[in-house]
Write an enzyme that holds these catalytic residues in place. Sequence first.
Site, PDB file in Angstrom:
ATOM      1  N   ALA A  69       0.864  -1.174   0.000  1.00 46.64           N
ATOM      2  CA  ALA A  69       0.000   0.000   0.000  1.00 46.64           C
ATOM      3  C   ALA A  69       0.905   1.229   0.000  1.00 46.64           C
ATOM      4  O   ALA A  69       2.053   1.160   0.445  1.00 46.64           O
ATOM      5  CB  ALA A  69      -0.878  -0.007   1.242  1.00 46.64           C
ATOM      6  N   GLY A 112       0.589  -4.918   0.946  1.00 45.81           N
ATOM      7  CA  GLY A 112      -0.586  -4.942   0.077  1.00 45.81           C
ATOM      8  C   GLY A 112      -0.318  -5.604  -1.264  1.00 45.81           C
ATOM      9  O   GLY A 112      -1.237  -6.152  -1.882  1.00 45.81           O
ATOM     10  N   GLU A 115      -0.678  -9.185  -0.586  1.00 43.05           N
ATOM     11  CA  GLU A 115      -2.111  -9.449  -0.362  1.00 43.05           C
ATOM     12  C   GLU A 115      -2.889  -9.432  -1.671  1.00 43.05           C
ATOM     13  O   GLU A 115      -3.812 -10.230  -1.866  1.00 43.05           O
ATOM     14  CB  GLU A 115      -2.671  -8.405   0.621  1.00 43.05           C
ATOM     15  CG  GLU A 115      -2.090  -8.585   2.018  1.00 43.05           C
ATOM     16  CD  GLU A 115      -2.447  -7.451   2.966  1.00 43.05           C
ATOM     17  OE1 GLU A 115      -2.191  -6.289   2.614  1.00 43.05           O
ATOM     18  OE2 GLU A 115      -2.976  -7.730   4.053  1.00 43.05           O
ATOM     19  N   GLU A 135       4.398  -5.111   7.281  1.00 44.54           N
ATOM     20  CA  GLU A 135       3.647  -4.041   7.959  1.00 44.54           C
ATOM     21  C   GLU A 135       4.100  -3.827   9.394  1.00 44.54           C
ATOM     22  O   GLU A 135       4.047  -2.710   9.911  1.00 44.54           O
ATOM     23  CB  GLU A 135       2.144  -4.354   7.940  1.00 44.54           C
ATOM     24  CG  GLU A 135       1.488  -4.230   6.572  1.00 44.54           C
ATOM     25  CD  GLU A 135       1.539  -5.505   5.757  1.00 44.54           C
ATOM     26  OE1 GLU A 135       2.313  -6.435   6.096  1.00 44.54           O
ATOM     27  OE2 GLU A 135       0.805  -5.588   4.761  1.00 44.54           O
TER      28      GLU A 135
HETATM   29  N1  CO8 Z   1       4.585   3.212  -0.561  1.00 46.74           N
HETATM   30  C1  CO8 Z   1       4.994   4.368  -1.083  1.00 46.74           C
HETATM   31  N2  CO8 Z   1       6.147   4.503  -1.755  1.00 46.74           N
HETATM   32  C2  CO8 Z   1       6.934   3.419  -1.889  1.00 46.74           C
HETATM   33  C3  CO8 Z   1       6.562   2.162  -1.363  1.00 46.74           C
HETATM   34  C4  CO8 Z   1       5.311   2.085  -0.679  1.00 46.74           C
HETATM   35  N3  CO8 Z   1       4.858   0.946  -0.165  1.00 46.74           N
HETATM   36  N4  CO8 Z   1       7.524   1.277  -1.641  1.00 46.74           N
HETATM   37  C5  CO8 Z   1       8.464   1.944  -2.319  1.00 46.74           C
HETATM   38  N5  CO8 Z   1       8.116   3.235  -2.487  1.00 46.74           N
HETATM   39  C6  CO8 Z   1       8.870   4.298  -3.155  1.00 46.74           C
HETATM   40  C7  CO8 Z   1      10.011   4.774  -2.311  1.00 46.74           C
HETATM   41  O1  CO8 Z   1       9.565   5.685  -1.351  1.00 46.74           O
HETATM   42  C8  CO8 Z   1      10.910   5.386  -3.344  1.00 46.74           C
HETATM   43  O2  CO8 Z   1      10.403   6.648  -3.670  1.00 46.74           O
HETATM   44  P1  CO8 Z   1      11.395   7.942  -3.683  1.00 46.74           P
HETATM   45  O3  CO8 Z   1      12.319   7.654  -4.840  1.00 46.74           O
HETATM   46  O4  CO8 Z   1      10.457   9.081  -3.929  1.00 46.74           O
HETATM   47  O5  CO8 Z   1      12.090   7.953  -2.375  1.00 46.74           O
HETATM   48  C9  CO8 Z   1      10.707   4.485  -4.549  1.00 46.74           C
HETATM   49  O6  CO8 Z   1       9.468   3.802  -4.333  1.00 46.74           O
HETATM   50  C10 CO8 Z   1      11.787   3.449  -4.715  1.00 46.74           C
HETATM   51  O7  CO8 Z   1      11.919   2.722  -3.515  1.00 46.74           O
HETATM   52  P2  CO8 Z   1      13.314   2.518  -2.745  1.00 46.74           P
HETATM   53  O8  CO8 Z   1      14.238   3.637  -3.057  1.00 46.74           O
HETATM   54  O9  CO8 Z   1      13.008   2.253  -1.311  1.00 46.74           O
HETATM   55  O10 CO8 Z   1      13.838   1.195  -3.471  1.00 46.74           O
HETATM   56  P3  CO8 Z   1      14.812   0.073  -2.846  1.00 46.74           P
HETATM   57  O11 CO8 Z   1      15.135  -0.819  -3.997  1.00 46.74           O
HETATM   58  O12 CO8 Z   1      15.899   0.692  -2.074  1.00 46.74           O
HETATM   59  O13 CO8 Z   1      13.894  -0.732  -1.806  1.00 46.74           O
HETATM   60  C11 CO8 Z   1      11.905  -1.895  -1.048  1.00 46.74           C
HETATM   61  C12 CO8 Z   1      12.789  -1.495  -2.244  1.00 46.74           C
HETATM   62  C13 CO8 Z   1      12.657  -2.832  -0.135  1.00 46.74           C
HETATM   63  C14 CO8 Z   1      10.674  -2.573  -1.606  1.00 46.74           C
HETATM   64  C15 CO8 Z   1      11.511  -0.618  -0.261  1.00 46.74           C
HETATM   65  O14 CO8 Z   1      11.020   0.342  -1.160  1.00 46.74           O
HETATM   66  C16 CO8 Z   1      10.462  -0.847   0.784  1.00 46.74           C
HETATM   67  O15 CO8 Z   1      10.752  -1.357   1.837  1.00 46.74           O
HETATM   68  N6  CO8 Z   1       9.192  -0.438   0.485  1.00 46.74           N
HETATM   69  C17 CO8 Z   1       8.113  -0.522   1.431  1.00 46.74           C
HETATM   70  C18 CO8 Z   1       7.635  -1.956   1.584  1.00 46.74           C
HETATM   71  C19 CO8 Z   1       6.537  -2.007   2.589  1.00 46.74           C
HETATM   72  O16 CO8 Z   1       6.699  -1.747   3.763  1.00 46.74           O
HETATM   73  N7  CO8 Z   1       5.338  -2.392   2.134  1.00 46.74           N
HETATM   74  C20 CO8 Z   1       4.201  -2.529   2.993  1.00 46.74           C
HETATM   75  C21 CO8 Z   1       3.420  -1.266   3.003  1.00 46.74           C
HETATM   76  S1  CO8 Z   1       2.107  -1.330   4.172  1.00 46.74           S
HETATM   77  C22 CO8 Z   1       0.920  -2.244   3.426  1.00 46.74           C
HETATM   78  O17 CO8 Z   1       1.022  -2.626   2.307  1.00 46.74           O
HETATM   79  C23 CO8 Z   1      -0.261  -2.585   4.242  1.00 46.74           C
HETATM   80  C24 CO8 Z   1      -1.441  -2.979   3.409  1.00 46.74           C
HETATM   81  C25 CO8 Z   1      -2.585  -2.939   4.260  1.00 46.74           C
HETATM   82  C26 CO8 Z   1      -2.553  -1.612   4.955  1.00 46.74           C
HETATM   83  C27 CO8 Z   1      -3.359  -1.661   6.178  1.00 46.74           C
HETATM   84  C28 CO8 Z   1      -3.432  -0.284   6.768  1.00 46.74           C
HETATM   85  C29 CO8 Z   1      -4.709  -0.095   7.578  1.00 46.74           C
END
Ligand code: CO8
Length: 262
Positions: A69, A112, A115, A135
């Site tokens: 997400a 997400g 999921e 998460e």
């Molecule tokens: N949301 C928003 N932006 C994201 C996300 C995300 N989930 N994942 C990556 N991005 C963005 C980064 O912020 C970055 O943007 P910017 O260049 O503007 O800084 C760009 O994508 C590239 O990402 P990275 O530079 O971080 O790339 P890396 O190769 O270094 O890392 C990863 C890749 C490991 C995938 C890393 O991006 C990461 O950890 N992402 C987040 C993963 C995560 O935590 N996902 C779970 C999110 S929570 C969720 O999905 C819950 C669903 C249900 C929600 C319930 C709430 C009530």
Amino acid sequence: ENAPAYENIIVDTPRPGVGLVTLNRPKALNALNSPLFKELNAALANFQSDASIGAIVITGSNRAFAAGADIKEMASKTFSEAYNADFLATWSQLTTITKPIIAAVNGFALGGGCELALMTDIIYAGPKAVFGQPEIKLGVIPGAGGSQRLTKLVGKSRAMEAVLTGRNIDVEEAEKWGITAKRFDTPEGCVEGALDTAELIAGYSKIAVKAAKEVVNVSEETSLAEGVRFERRVFHGLFATQDQKIGMKAFVEKVKPEWKHE
Ligand code: CO8
């Protein structure tokens, strides 16, 4: 026909009877925000109502199926906002689609994104696919069915470990756990493999395919005895279709069946 203009996805029909949705927010690793989900739901609804479509493939890029997400969209949400809007409820609209959906997963399928893949019917994975429910690292928990679907799929111990540690599950482990139905050597091979399977399914009787998906899904939600009874009733029901007569006659006559889809 006016094709709707999408900004976060690419929609295509690359094979006979096959609808393809490619998640396309490359700069955010296909993070799933509300506009993207609105478009995904619209595209799936169009495929659902399009009689020429028999199966659907959802994929992302080579780097990311979807990295979860959109954290930036969620970060400042209040409880009232999340609760009042029933945040994420519309995500599961995908599970109301009665046509088979295959996820072709390359790269990150996290949170997400994982999921979303778990909501589809079949998961194919490329060599660098990574699954996970991270998460917990953000101070929350899976919110789009991860804790339920992953547990049903891989069992409590493995799901609990994944959800509590938030660690990545690589493709070898995902395959061993039974998350993926098939692993491919290249990302392109994964997408092509998903399209091949979708095309194969789209070539069968649509009414039989719909019934097959329906009965398998019932097994997730009911007892064995009820499920078997339900399956048998649906099986009986198919003898009222033209396609049952067509399919069995074609077998006996050693010809290719020409389905009527009714
Ligand atoms: N949301 C928003 N932006 C994201 C996300 C995300 N989930 N994942 C990556 N991005 C963005 C980064 O912020 C970055 O943007 P910017 O260049 O503007 O800084 C760009 O994508 C590239 O990402 P990275 O530079 O971080 O790339 P890396 O190769 O270094 O890392 C990863 C890749 C490991 C995938 C890393 O991006 C990461 O950890 N992402 C987040 C993963 C995560 O935590 N996902 C779970 C999110 S929570 C969720 O999905 C819950 C669903 C249900 C929600 C319930 C709430 C009530």
